[in-house]
Scaffold this motif. Structure first.
Motif, mmCIF file in Angstrom:
data_model
loop_
_atom_site.group_PDB
_atom_site.id
_atom_site.type_symbol
_atom_site.label_atom_id
_atom_site.label_comp_id
_atom_site.label_asym_id
_atom_site.label_seq_id
_atom_site.Cartn_x
_atom_site.Cartn_y
_atom_site.Cartn_z
ATOM 1 N N ALA A 43 -42.851 -18.469 83.028
ATOM 2 C CA ALA A 43 -43.678 -17.915 84.106
ATOM 3 C C ALA A 43 -43.540 -16.405 84.238
ATOM 4 C CB ALA A 43 -43.300 -18.576 85.434
ATOM 5 N N CYS A 44 -42.422 -15.848 83.815
ATOM 6 C CA CYS A 44 -42.128 -14.434 84.108
ATOM 7 C C CYS A 44 -43.039 -13.493 83.309
ATOM 8 C CB CYS A 44 -40.667 -14.134 83.791
ATOM 9 S SG CYS A 44 -40.208 -12.433 84.182
ATOM 10 N N PRO A 45 -43.761 -12.593 83.985
ATOM 11 C CA PRO A 45 -44.693 -11.712 83.274
ATOM 12 C C PRO A 45 -44.043 -10.464 82.677
ATOM 13 C CG PRO A 45 -44.879 -11.326 85.624
ATOM 14 C CD PRO A 45 -43.850 -12.424 85.450
ATOM 15 N N THR A 46 -42.752 -10.258 82.945
ATOM 16 C CA THR A 46 -42.062 -9.074 82.415
ATOM 17 C C THR A 46 -40.840 -9.536 81.614
ATOM 18 O OG1 THR A 46 -40.507 -8.826 84.245
ATOM 19 C CG2 THR A 46 -42.694 -7.839 84.545
ATOM 20 N N GLY A 47 -39.974 -8.602 81.269
ATOM 21 C CA GLY A 47 -38.752 -8.950 80.548
ATOM 22 C C GLY A 47 -37.600 -9.293 81.468
ATOM 23 N N ALA A 48 -37.879 -9.659 82.718
ATOM 24 C CA ALA A 48 -36.791 -9.958 83.659
ATOM 25 C C ALA A 48 -36.087 -11.264 83.322
ATOM 26 C CB ALA A 48 -37.333 -10.001 85.088
ATOM 27 N N LEU A 49 -36.839 -12.265 82.892
ATOM 28 C CA LEU A 49 -36.254 -13.552 82.501
ATOM 29 C C LEU A 49 -36.711 -13.834 81.081
ATOM 30 C CD1 LEU A 49 -36.999 -15.654 85.725
ATOM 31 C CD2 LEU A 49 -34.818 -14.631 85.064
ATOM 32 N N THR A 50 -35.769 -13.930 80.165
ATOM 33 C CA THR A 50 -36.148 -14.131 78.763
ATOM 34 C C THR A 50 -35.265 -15.198 78.132
ATOM 35 O OG1 THR A 50 -34.736 -12.240 78.223
ATOM 36 C CG2 THR A 50 -37.115 -11.838 78.294
ATOM 37 N N ARG A 68 -34.109 -9.093 96.014
ATOM 38 C CA ARG A 68 -33.899 -9.528 94.631
ATOM 39 C C ARG A 68 -34.248 -11.001 94.545
ATOM 40 N NH1 ARG A 68 -32.727 -4.929 93.299
ATOM 41 N NH2 ARG A 68 -30.681 -3.995 92.960
ATOM 42 N N ILE A 69 -34.543 -11.476 93.323
ATOM 43 C CA ILE A 69 -34.524 -12.923 93.160
ATOM 44 C C ILE A 69 -33.059 -13.315 93.000
ATOM 45 C CG2 ILE A 69 -36.825 -13.088 92.153
ATOM 46 C CD1 ILE A 69 -35.165 -13.785 89.480
ATOM 47 N N ALA A 70 -32.728 -14.528 93.419
ATOM 48 C CA ALA A 70 -31.331 -14.967 93.378
ATOM 49 C C ALA A 70 -31.282 -16.436 92.984
ATOM 50 C CB ALA A 70 -30.682 -14.767 94.744
ATOM 51 N N CYS A 93 -37.605 -6.837 87.047
ATOM 52 C CA CYS A 93 -38.266 -7.777 87.972
ATOM 53 C C CYS A 93 -39.232 -7.037 88.893
ATOM 54 C CB CYS A 93 -37.206 -8.500 88.801
ATOM 55 S SG CYS A 93 -37.925 -9.615 90.021
ATOM 56 N N ILE A 94 -40.427 -7.555 89.022
ATOM 57 C CA ILE A 94 -41.429 -6.939 89.905
ATOM 58 C C ILE A 94 -41.656 -7.790 91.159
ATOM 59 C CG2 ILE A 94 -42.594 -5.651 88.062
ATOM 60 C CD1 ILE A 94 -44.714 -7.924 88.028
ATOM 61 N N LEU A 95 -40.789 -8.771 91.389
ATOM 62 C CA LEU A 95 -40.852 -9.626 92.583
ATOM 63 C C LEU A 95 -42.221 -10.295 92.747
ATOM 64 C CD1 LEU A 95 -38.783 -7.447 95.073
ATOM 65 C CD2 LEU A 95 -38.074 -9.582 93.992
ATOM 66 N N CYS A 96 -42.714 -10.800 91.631
ATOM 67 C CA CYS A 96 -44.012 -11.479 91.685
ATOM 68 C C CYS A 96 -43.888 -12.912 92.184
ATOM 69 C CB CYS A 96 -44.660 -11.470 90.304
ATOM 70 S SG CYS A 96 -43.814 -12.543 89.116
ATOM 71 N N ASP A 97 -42.663 -13.428 92.236
ATOM 72 C CA ASP A 97 -42.392 -14.792 92.735
ATOM 73 C C ASP A 97 -42.860 -15.905 91.812
ATOM 74 O OD1 ASP A 97 -41.146 -13.767 94.925
ATOM 75 O OD2 ASP A 97 -42.460 -14.673 96.410
ATOM 76 N N ARG A 98 -43.311 -15.568 90.615
ATOM 77 C CA ARG A 98 -43.774 -16.649 89.729
ATOM 78 C C ARG A 98 -42.620 -17.572 89.342
ATOM 79 N NH1 ARG A 98 -48.154 -13.905 85.606
ATOM 80 N NH2 ARG A 98 -47.311 -15.457 84.173
ATOM 81 N N CYS A 99 -41.431 -16.994 89.099
ATOM 82 C CA CYS A 99 -40.289 -17.842 88.716
ATOM 83 C C CYS A 99 -39.889 -18.753 89.871
ATOM 84 C CB CYS A 99 -39.110 -16.977 88.285
ATOM 85 S SG CYS A 99 -38.564 -15.805 89.538
HETATM 86 S S1 SF4 Z 1 -41.145 -14.120 87.439
HETATM 87 FE FE1 SF4 Z 1 -39.964 -12.412 86.555
HETATM 88 S S2 SF4 Z 1 -40.832 -10.555 87.492
HETATM 89 FE FE2 SF4 Z 1 -41.549 -12.300 88.730
HETATM 90 S S3 SF4 Z 1 -40.034 -12.487 90.421
HETATM 91 FE FE3 SF4 Z 1 -39.339 -13.837 88.756
HETATM 92 S S4 SF4 Z 1 -37.926 -12.586 87.520
HETATM 93 FE FE4 SF4 Z 1 -39.110 -11.179 88.818
#
Ligand code: SF4
Ligand code: FES
Length: 225
Positions: free
Chosen positions: A204-211, A181-183, A152-158
């Motif tokens: 929305a997630c740009p990384t592998g944090a939410l798949t 953290r996101i929670a 997670c890069i804390l981009c807040d998109r989720c």
């Molecule tokens: S969208 Fe993905 S990377 Fe961005 S805050 Fe949420 S979990 Fe983290």
């Protein structure tokens, strides 16, 4: 309706844009690409990643194009050395905290951060020693969505996707500083939260944090989901 327009230059081209448009929107309407990470045109901009920075003549700092509004007579450069260096350093810092390549749940070609790294010829090993938080176990409690906060890069998109688009209000931030953290419902495992598995956060997630668990597992097993 506000029909006023402003005229500015972007990379030397004269562009007319609606008053109130962002630099990113004006550039996009003219076919000029400015990379983004925390921004998604479906969501309100929050400008937390700074990957979209641009050079504005006579500005002291590099503003974020996704949130800075156009102004009459503004002269914007999107691809100067200073801009490229800033973007590359930001991406290297974000990449340096990502899980090792063989632990990532999203293929590099679908991972927006990894793609940006390739595009900017980043070298995240320059910052490999800066990771400040210990790794956390992935949360696999949901039958549908896998959570790997190490990515997670804390981009807040989720958060914006969940709260503003779907109005489910499940995801938020918890903690502060480097413990942020996101929670889900303020700290529950995802599978025990009020998540309805709509998938908006995964999209929305740009990384592998939410798949999507099923898609990722099927891809790993070489089969269709
Ligand atoms: S969208 Fe993905 S990377 Fe961005 S805050 Fe949420 S979990 Fe983290
Ligand atoms: S995309 Fe503009 S600050 Fe993140």
């Amino acid at each position: 309706m506000n029909s006023r327009t402003v005229t500015l230059t972007i990379d030397g081209r004269s562009i007319t844009a609606p008053a109130g448009a962002t630099i990113w929107e004006a550039a996009r309407s003219a076919g000029i690409d400015i990379p983004t990470l925390c921004h998604d045109p479906k969501l309100e901009p929050v400008a937390v990643c700074r990957v979209c920075v641009v050079d504005v003549e006579n500005a002291r700092t590099l503003p974020a194009a996704c949130i800075r509004q156009v102004e009459e007579g503004m002269a914007v450069r999107t691809d100067t050395d200073r801009v490229r260096r800033a973007r590359r350093t930001l991406v290297e810092l974000l990449e340096s905290g990502q899980p090792h390549a063989d632990e990532r749940r999203k293929p590099a070609e679908q991972d927006e951060l990894a793609r940006l790294g390739v595009q900017l010829q980043s070298d995240p090993s320059r910052f490999a020693a800066t990771r400040s938080t210990p790794p956390v176990q992935p949360d696999l409690s949901s039958p549908v969505i896998a959570v790997d906060l190490n990515a997670c890069i804390l981009c807040d998109r989720c958060i914006r996707a969940c709260d503003d688009v779907q109005v489910n209000d499940v995801i938020g931030r918890s903690g502060k500083g480097c413990s942020t953290r996101i929670a889900f419902d303020n700290g529950l495992p995802l599978g025990e939260s009020s998540c309805v598995s709509c998938g908006e956060c995964v999209a929305a997630c740009p990384t592998g944090a939410l798949t999507d668990k099923r898609l990722v597992d099927a891809a790993a097993n070489g089969s269709d989901a």
